[in-house]
Design a protein around this motif. Structure first.
Motif, mmCIF file in Angstrom:
data_model
loop_
_atom_site.group_PDB
_atom_site.id
_atom_site.type_symbol
_atom_site.label_atom_id
_atom_site.label_comp_id
_atom_site.label_asym_id
_atom_site.label_seq_id
_atom_site.Cartn_x
_atom_site.Cartn_y
_atom_site.Cartn_z
ATOM 1 N N GLY A 1 5.408 1.742 3.791
ATOM 2 C CA GLY A 1 5.063 2.166 5.141
ATOM 3 C C GLY A 1 3.562 2.357 5.171
ATOM 4 N N LEU A 2 2.910 1.812 6.195
ATOM 5 C CA LEU A 2 1.453 1.861 6.221
ATOM 6 C C LEU A 2 0.946 2.387 7.557
ATOM 7 N N VAL A 3 -0.006 3.301 7.476
ATOM 8 C CA VAL A 3 -0.743 3.722 8.665
ATOM 9 C C VAL A 3 -2.205 3.376 8.394
ATOM 10 N N SER A 4 -2.783 2.544 9.251
ATOM 11 C CA SER A 4 -4.146 2.089 8.979
ATOM 12 C C SER A 4 -4.838 1.734 10.288
ATOM 13 N N PRO A 5 -6.150 1.934 10.341
ATOM 14 C CA PRO A 5 -6.864 1.517 11.554
ATOM 15 C C PRO A 5 -6.819 0.010 11.765
ATOM 16 N N TYR A 6 -6.486 -0.762 10.700
ATOM 17 C CA TYR A 6 -6.417 -2.213 10.828
ATOM 18 C C TYR A 6 -5.072 -2.689 11.327
ATOM 19 N N LEU A 7 -4.148 -1.739 11.474
ATOM 20 C CA LEU A 7 -2.798 -2.119 11.873
ATOM 21 C C LEU A 7 -2.552 -1.589 13.274
ATOM 22 N N GLN A 8 -2.336 -2.490 14.228
ATOM 23 C CA GLN A 8 -2.113 -2.084 15.608
ATOM 24 C C GLN A 8 -0.710 -2.464 16.054
ATOM 25 N N LEU A 9 -0.257 -1.831 17.122
ATOM 26 C CA LEU A 9 1.048 -2.179 17.686
ATOM 27 C C LEU A 9 0.827 -2.858 19.039
ATOM 28 N N TYR A 10 1.923 -3.301 19.661
ATOM 29 C CA TYR A 10 1.786 -4.159 20.847
ATOM 30 C C TYR A 10 1.669 -3.358 22.140
ATOM 31 N N ARG B 1 0.085 8.378 16.437
ATOM 32 C CA ARG B 1 1.390 8.973 16.165
ATOM 33 C C ARG B 1 2.469 7.890 16.071
ATOM 34 N N LEU B 2 2.374 6.920 16.989
ATOM 35 C CA LEU B 2 3.377 5.852 16.959
ATOM 36 C C LEU B 2 3.273 5.030 15.671
ATOM 37 N N LYS B 3 2.058 4.925 15.158
ATOM 38 C CA LYS B 3 1.914 4.220 13.884
ATOM 39 C C LYS B 3 2.689 4.931 12.778
ATOM 40 N N TYR B 4 2.702 6.266 12.837
ATOM 41 C CA TYR B 4 3.496 7.015 11.859
ATOM 42 C C TYR B 4 4.979 6.719 12.040
ATOM 43 N N ALA B 5 5.415 6.673 13.305
ATOM 44 C CA ALA B 5 6.824 6.368 13.560
ATOM 45 C C ALA B 5 7.174 4.997 12.999
ATOM 46 N N PHE B 6 6.265 4.035 13.205
ATOM 47 C CA PHE B 6 6.497 2.677 12.696
ATOM 48 C C PHE B 6 6.525 2.665 11.170
ATOM 49 N N ALA B 7 5.598 3.408 10.566
ATOM 50 C CA ALA B 7 5.514 3.414 9.108
ATOM 51 C C ALA B 7 6.752 4.037 8.472
#
Lengths: 224, 222, 234
Positions: B95-104, B157-163
């Motif tokens: 699971g990754l949270v990173s500024p380089y990883l965006q969602l749609y 926060r959503l990135k955490y949910a995704f991770a």
């Protein structure tokens, strides 16, 4: 099995995303209309012969496709979602998903151009051998998308994306363009289906080679 | 509450036996040596903070550990139950949270999680899990809003949910608290504590306080 | 390399002198007379220069793609240096082949450009080289530049075999050796050249290959030095 459902979900995501944002679709349709209108202005009321018509048909398809098919990777790159996709899908799933989406987009484009041509060139754009035409369009869009997809993946990593895309694609697509133009002329001239078999062999060979090559090389493009 | 893994049906993931070994990893990019001979090893229940100033290669190392970037030399190995995972299996474990990883942006918070989990196509049932992680990060009320209406803190926060969606035994946080408010930071702390109990945690940060969340620290660069 | 250098200089000098100076004769009596090929006549001499140059273009493309492939396998930047050096030479030879071909076409067919299958092929090759360098200049990191341009040249290489099948179907051939040539096969393909012409032709082919090897070697050494020098600034 999971690769299939994965690919399917990716295509679904791209279709849904396209329907919501209209990144490519609206621009493509407007481009088609503009290009066909320009041709009409140039011809005035002349009814061109089948070779010219078939040529212009694919010229419109080529330049329209060049304005839209790179979106598939460029939009992921611009939004920063490339890494997200890298984490949830294998490179082959991404490649085939994007390839099929681009094939669908090309087909939609071809339908639009065909309808428009049938209306505006009602006297001369008559498909006398529909079987040749449909096989050409089917194989052609697959071949078109196969080359356009791998080039789009390359272009998405470069700086000058918009102008670079047709520059890189044209030398790769020229063989395909010549063949589909040839086959379309046959369809307009009402030649029997068997006459076009040679063209179809080239088209099948082309997309098999392109997809095979892209599949093997995609890893190098997709992964930083 | 976040009870990752335990509630998930089937044998999707034995967290107790996973080891990540990074051996002599170097990265040269555009003829610049970003870092050389980085080595560490983490097992379930261990955590590591990667520190270093801007440009020291923290994010690059994170990408390499995630398998989305190849190192110039060296190896990364994930071993689960004595078996080395191949590249595609590794992705399911991270699971990754990173500024380089965006969602749609054109999808809602919930749709993002559903779509990405379908593309991932593993056996984790998404239905309840999505609700679980959305509640955990405090986005349940806004789950049907489009991402373009989210603030940058909500996106984080959503990135955490995704991770956390697929209950990863390895959680990697690059700049974990960027854009987050005090409440958001508390959520992150909670996640960090839980993750450290049973799984592997890596935090890449400049912040002394965040680095202290972890059991060990590693400094990149001189 | 010195041997290659001097051999290519001496041989090409010989080809230039022999190829231009040996007179034509309707019924050649000795080794110092070329036969007259109908419809080509004096213009047949171009075969000693145009064909080897066109051949070298293809060779350079293959060498460049091969080194690109090696780069992808090893990620050793030296292969990229070799690949781009070969591509640069290929571009040069492609340009020369186009010029020598177009000049010859002007005198033989009446116009510089006729969209004959071979003219079209060389034109596409020119486009591929152009696209290859355009792509390279649009990529900022060395690793991306190397791997993406290698991928592109392989993809482009995959389409080349199709030219052979597609071109003759689409357009009438004017080129000596093409299907429609009234001389039936023509001097190059059928190897109908007189023995003395054939000797000079193959010497020329060999000499141009040597020239390519020598120039490639030079270019690679220069490119390596430039690479080393710029690394101190980077």
């Amino acid at each position: 099995m999971s690769a299939f459902s994965s690919t399917y979900s990716l295509i679904l995501k791209d279709v849904q995303s396209e329907l919501r944002t209209r990144y490519a679709l609206n621009a493509l349709l407007m481009f088609v209309v503009t290009a066909v209108a320009t041709i009409l202005f140039a011809l005035r009321s002349d009814q061109p012969n089948s070779t010219v018509l078939a040529g212009m048909y694919w010229v419109v398809v080529f330049f329209t496709a060049m304005s839209g098919l790179s979106r598939i990777f460029v939009s992921e790159e611009e939004r920063g979602t490339t890494m997200t996709l890298q984490l949830v899908a294998s490179p082959s799933v991404v490649y085939f998903g994007k390839l099929l989406f681009n094939t669908l987009l090309t087909l939609a484009l071809i339908v639009a151009v065909t309808v428009l041509y049938t209306i505006v060139f009602s006297g001369s754009f008559v498909i006398k051998t529909p079987s040749i035409f449909f096989v050409t369009v089917g194989l052609g869009s697959l071949g078109f998308a196969s080359a356009a997809t791998i080039i789009a993946a390359i272009v998405a990593k470069a700086n000058t994306r918009g102008t670079l895309y047709p520059v890189l694609s044209f030398p790769i697509l020229i063989v395909l363009l010549m063949t589909v133009m040839n086959a379309t002329t046959r369809a307009l001239d009402g030649e029997p289906f068997s006459e076009a078999l040679g063209d179809f062999q080239v088209l099948v060979g082309y997309f098999l080679v392109m997809i095979g090559g892209s599949y093997l090389l995609f890893d190098f493009v997709w992964k930083d | 509450m976040w009870r990752c893994g335990i509630q998930v049906e089937g044998s999707y993931y034995p967290v107790n036996d996973i080891t990540l070994t990074v051996r002599d990893v170097s990265k040269i990019f555009n003829r610049r040596i970003i870092f050389e001979n980085v080595a560490f090893s983490l097992s379930a229940g261990e955590s590591l903070a990667i520190t270093g100033k801007n440009g020291s290669g923290k994010s690059t190392l994170v990408k390499i550990v995630c398998g989305v970037l190849s190192p110039t030399s060296g190896t990364i190995a994930y071993v689960v139950n004595g078996k080395i995972l191949d590249v595609e299996q590794v992705k399911d474990k991270i699971g990754l949270v990173s500024p380089y990883l965006q969602l749609y942006d054109e999808f809602t918070g919930l749709e993002n999680l559903e779509i990405l989990s379908k593309i991932r196509a593993n056996s984790v049932p998404i239905g309840e899990r999505a609700g679980e992680v959305l509640r955990l990060v405090g986005l349940w009320e806004r789950k049907n809003d489009f991402l373009r209406t989210y603030s940058s803190g909500m996106k984080q926060r959503l990135k955490y949910a995704f991770a956390l969606l697929h209950c990863p035994p390895v959680l990697i946080l690059d700049e974990p608290t960027s854009n987050l408010d005090a409440e958001g930071i508390d959520v992150v702390k909670k996640i960090v504590q839980e993750q450290q109990k049973t799984a592997i945690l890596i935090v890449a940060t400049n912040d002394k306080i965040e680095a202290d969340w972890c059991q060990r620290q590693m400094h990149l660069g001189i | 390399m010195n041997f290659v250098k001097y051999a290519s200089i001496i041989l090409i000098t010989f080809v230039i002198i022999a190829g231009i100076a040996i007179p034509l004769s309707p019924a050649p009596q000795s080794w110092l007379e070329f036969p007259v090929i109908p419809a080509l006549e004096q213009k047949a001499r171009n075969i000693f220069f145009h064909v080897p140059v066109a051949w070298t273009t293809m060779l350079a493309f293959l060498v460049s793609t091969y080194y690109g492939f090696r780069y992808l396998r090893t990620k050793n930047i030296d292969y990229d240096i070799k690949s781009v050096s070969a591509a640069g030479l290929g571009f040069l030879f492609c340009f020369l082949a186009t010029i020598t071909g177009a000049l010859w076409a002007k005198f033989n067919w009446g116009s510089f450009w006729n969209w004959d299958p071979r003219e079209t092929s060389i034109f596409i090759l020119l486009l591929i080289y152009g696209a290859y360098f355009a792509l390279r200049s649009a990529l900022d990191t060395e690793e991306k530049r190397a791997s993406l341009s290698a991928v592109y040249s392989i993809i482009a290489g995959l389409t080349v075999p199709f030219f052979i099948f597609v071109m003759p179907r689409m357009m009438a051939g004017l080129h000596p050796g093409a299907k429609g040539d009234p001389e039936g096969g023509g001097p190059v393909v059928q190897m109908k050249m007189a023995p003395n012409m054939r000797v000079i032709f193959f010497i020329s082919l060999f000499a141009f290959n040597l020239l390519f090897i020598w120039m490639l070697n030079l270019r690679i050494r220069i490119a390596r030095m430039e690479y080393e020098r710029s690394s101190h600034h980077a």
